[in-house]
Scaffold this motif. Structure first.
Motif, PDB file in Angstrom:
ATOM      1  N   ASP A  77       8.139   3.659   2.905  1.00 59.11           N
ATOM      2  CA  ASP A  77       7.641   2.868   1.784  1.00 59.11           C
ATOM      3  C   ASP A  77       6.998   1.561   2.261  1.00 59.11           C
ATOM      4  O   ASP A  77       5.957   1.154   1.746  1.00 59.11           O
ATOM      5  CB  ASP A  77       8.765   2.567   0.790  1.00 59.11           C
ATOM      6  N   CYS A  78       7.612   0.920   3.241  1.00 58.47           N
ATOM      7  CA  CYS A  78       7.052  -0.330   3.782  1.00 58.47           C
ATOM      8  C   CYS A  78       5.723  -0.084   4.482  1.00 58.47           C
ATOM      9  O   CYS A  78       4.767  -0.854   4.310  1.00 58.47           O
ATOM     10  CB  CYS A  78       8.039  -0.983   4.749  1.00 58.47           C
ATOM     11  N   LEU A  79       5.644   0.977   5.270  1.00 59.40           N
ATOM     12  CA  LEU A  79       4.414   1.295   5.989  1.00 59.40           C
ATOM     13  C   LEU A  79       3.279   1.595   5.016  1.00 59.40           C
ATOM     14  O   LEU A  79       2.157   1.099   5.168  1.00 59.40           O
ATOM     15  CB  LEU A  79       4.648   2.479   6.930  1.00 59.40           C
ATOM     16  N   VAL A  80       3.567   2.378   3.989  1.00 56.06           N
ATOM     17  CA  VAL A  80       2.566   2.693   2.973  1.00 56.06           C
ATOM     18  C   VAL A  80       2.154   1.413   2.243  1.00 56.06           C
ATOM     19  O   VAL A  80       0.965   1.175   2.003  1.00 56.06           O
ATOM     20  CB  VAL A  80       3.106   3.761   2.002  1.00 56.06           C
ATOM     21  N   GLY A  81       3.114   0.583   1.907  1.00 54.01           N
ATOM     22  CA  GLY A  81       2.817  -0.678   1.232  1.00 54.01           C
ATOM     23  C   GLY A  81       1.913  -1.580   2.050  1.00 54.01           C
ATOM     24  O   GLY A  81       1.034  -2.262   1.499  1.00 54.01           O
ATOM     25  N   THR A  82       2.103  -1.590   3.362  1.00 54.03           N
ATOM     26  CA  THR A  82       1.232  -2.418   4.198  1.00 54.03           C
ATOM     27  C   THR A  82      -0.190  -1.860   4.237  1.00 54.03           C
ATOM     28  O   THR A  82      -1.154  -2.629   4.294  1.00 54.03           O
ATOM     29  CB  THR A  82       1.766  -2.573   5.636  1.00 54.03           C
ATOM     30  N   ALA A  83      -0.323  -0.535   4.183  1.00 55.69           N
ATOM     31  CA  ALA A  83      -1.664   0.063   4.135  1.00 55.69           C
ATOM     32  C   ALA A  83      -2.364  -0.321   2.834  1.00 55.69           C
ATOM     33  O   ALA A  83      -3.554  -0.666   2.827  1.00 55.69           O
ATOM     34  CB  ALA A  83      -1.573   1.584   4.274  1.00 55.69           C
ATOM     35  N   VAL A  84      -1.630  -0.274   1.734  1.00 58.00           N
ATOM     36  CA  VAL A  84      -2.198  -0.664   0.440  1.00 58.00           C
ATOM     37  C   VAL A  84      -2.595  -2.140   0.471  1.00 58.00           C
ATOM     38  O   VAL A  84      -3.706  -2.505   0.076  1.00 58.00           O
ATOM     39  CB  VAL A  84      -1.194  -0.391  -0.707  1.00 58.00           C
ATOM     40  N   ALA A  85      -1.702  -2.983   0.961  1.00 57.12           N
ATOM     41  CA  ALA A  85      -1.991  -4.422   1.013  1.00 57.12           C
ATOM     42  C   ALA A  85      -3.199  -4.716   1.896  1.00 57.12           C
ATOM     43  O   ALA A  85      -4.045  -5.540   1.541  1.00 57.12           O
ATOM     44  CB  ALA A  85      -0.765  -5.182   1.518  1.00 57.12           C
ATOM     45  N   ALA A  86      -3.296  -4.028   3.027  1.00 55.87           N
ATOM     46  CA  ALA A  86      -4.445  -4.234   3.915  1.00 55.87           C
ATOM     47  C   ALA A  86      -5.743  -3.837   3.217  1.00 55.87           C
ATOM     48  O   ALA A  86      -6.759  -4.526   3.321  1.00 55.87           O
ATOM     49  CB  ALA A  86      -4.262  -3.437   5.204  1.00 55.87           C
ATOM     50  N   SER A  87      -5.698  -2.733   2.487  1.00 55.26           N
ATOM     51  CA  SER A  87      -6.891  -2.288   1.785  1.00 55.26           C
ATOM     52  C   SER A  87      -7.277  -3.261   0.672  1.00 55.26           C
ATOM     53  O   SER A  87      -8.458  -3.548   0.469  1.00 55.26           O
ATOM     54  CB  SER A  87      -6.668  -0.891   1.209  1.00 55.26           C
ATOM     55  N   ILE A  88      -6.293  -3.778  -0.040  1.00 54.03           N
ATOM     56  CA  ILE A  88      -6.566  -4.758  -1.087  1.00 54.03           C
ATOM     57  C   ILE A  88      -7.255  -5.983  -0.490  1.00 54.03           C
ATOM     58  O   ILE A  88      -8.160  -6.558  -1.084  1.00 54.03           O
ATOM     59  CB  ILE A  88      -5.266  -5.168  -1.813  1.00 54.03           C
ATOM     60  N   GLN A  89      -6.852  -6.342   0.726  1.00 53.91           N
ATOM     61  CA  GLN A  89      -7.438  -7.502   1.399  1.00 53.91           C
ATOM     62  C   GLN A  89      -8.791  -7.193   2.047  1.00 53.91           C
ATOM     63  O   GLN A  89      -9.404  -8.061   2.643  1.00 53.91           O
ATOM     64  CB  GLN A  89      -6.471  -8.049   2.448  1.00 53.91           C
ATOM     65  N   GLY A  90      -9.240  -5.928   1.960  1.00 55.63           N
ATOM     66  CA  GLY A  90     -10.573  -5.578   2.445  1.00 55.63           C
ATOM     67  C   GLY A  90     -10.611  -4.892   3.801  1.00 55.63           C
ATOM     68  O   GLY A  90     -11.693  -4.651   4.328  1.00 55.63           O
ATOM     69  N   ALA A  91      -9.462  -4.572   4.374  1.00 56.73           N
ATOM     70  CA  ALA A  91      -9.445  -3.893   5.671  1.00 56.73           C
ATOM     71  C   ALA A  91      -9.977  -2.469   5.521  1.00 56.73           C
ATOM     72  O   ALA A  91      -9.683  -1.782   4.550  1.00 56.73           O
ATOM     73  CB  ALA A  91      -8.024  -3.849   6.229  1.00 56.73           C
ATOM     74  N   VAL A  92     -10.794  -2.060   6.487  1.00 58.97           N
ATOM     75  CA  VAL A  92     -11.306  -0.691   6.541  1.00 58.97           C
ATOM     76  C   VAL A  92     -11.151  -0.183   7.962  1.00 58.97           C
ATOM     77  O   VAL A  92     -11.018  -0.965   8.908  1.00 58.97           O
ATOM     78  CB  VAL A  92     -12.790  -0.590   6.108  1.00 58.97           C
ATOM     79  N   LEU A  93     -11.199   1.131   8.137  1.00 57.45           N
ATOM     80  CA  LEU A  93     -11.131   1.709   9.472  1.00 57.45           C
ATOM     81  C   LEU A  93     -12.447   1.483  10.192  1.00 57.45           C
ATOM     82  O   LEU A  93     -13.514   1.661   9.617  1.00 57.45           O
ATOM     83  CB  LEU A  93     -10.857   3.209   9.398  1.00 57.45           C
ATOM     84  N   PHE A  94     -12.389   1.116  11.468  1.00 58.42           N
ATOM     85  CA  PHE A  94     -13.603   0.960  12.257  1.00 58.42           C
ATOM     86  C   PHE A  94     -14.340   2.284  12.296  1.00 58.42           C
ATOM     87  O   PHE A  94     -13.734   3.341  12.394  1.00 58.42           O
ATOM     88  CB  PHE A  94     -13.274   0.523  13.686  1.00 58.42           C
TER      89      PHE A  94
END
Length: 129
Positions: A77-94
């Motif tokens: 749950d924490c790992l998934v939550g960090t992926a969601v948070a990163a995406s909300i902040q604009g992170a994308v895969l190189f």
């Protein structure tokens, strides 16, 4: 109070797909270090669920279920939550154009309607989110 509503099934599939990418390849999610005993609990918890393909409303999705023999999934749950948070902040895969994520991503404030200040984040299917 603010919170985020997101498609848990989609994000669990996305996160597990990152873990399945070979080390060093684009999109790889890896854990630091090479001593398995240091990561055993983490590994057990991120594999504490499995998915089944489910069809409905004209689409096929992964539906994640808890393994009865492994009830602890907090690190997943924490790992998934960090992926969601990163995406909300604009992170994308190189190497991607950012179009890999859920379709129809939308942020909506319900403060005026419901008083929650929620941010809805996830795929939109047939106008629903």
């Amino acid at each position: 109070m603010r919170h985020v509503i997101y498609d848990t099934n989609w994000w669990k599939s996305f996160t597990h797909a990152r873990l399945a990418v070979a080390m060093g390849d684009r999109g790889c999610l890896s854990v630091f270090g090479d001593r398995a005993e240091q990561h055993r609990m983490f590994a057990e918890q991120i594999t504490a669920e499995y998915f089944i393909k489910t069809e409905g409303r004209g689409r096929t999705v992964d539906e994640w279920k808890a393994r009865p023999e492994q009830p602890d999934n907090h690190w997943l749950d924490c790992l998934v939550g960090t992926a969601v948070a990163a995406s909300i902040q604009g992170a994308v895969l190189f190497g991607t154009d950012g179009g890999f994520g859920p379709r129809g991503r939308e942020q909506v404030s319900f403060r005026a309607e419901k008083g929650t200040g929620a941010i809805v984040f996830g795929p939109t299917f047939a106008g629903r989110h």
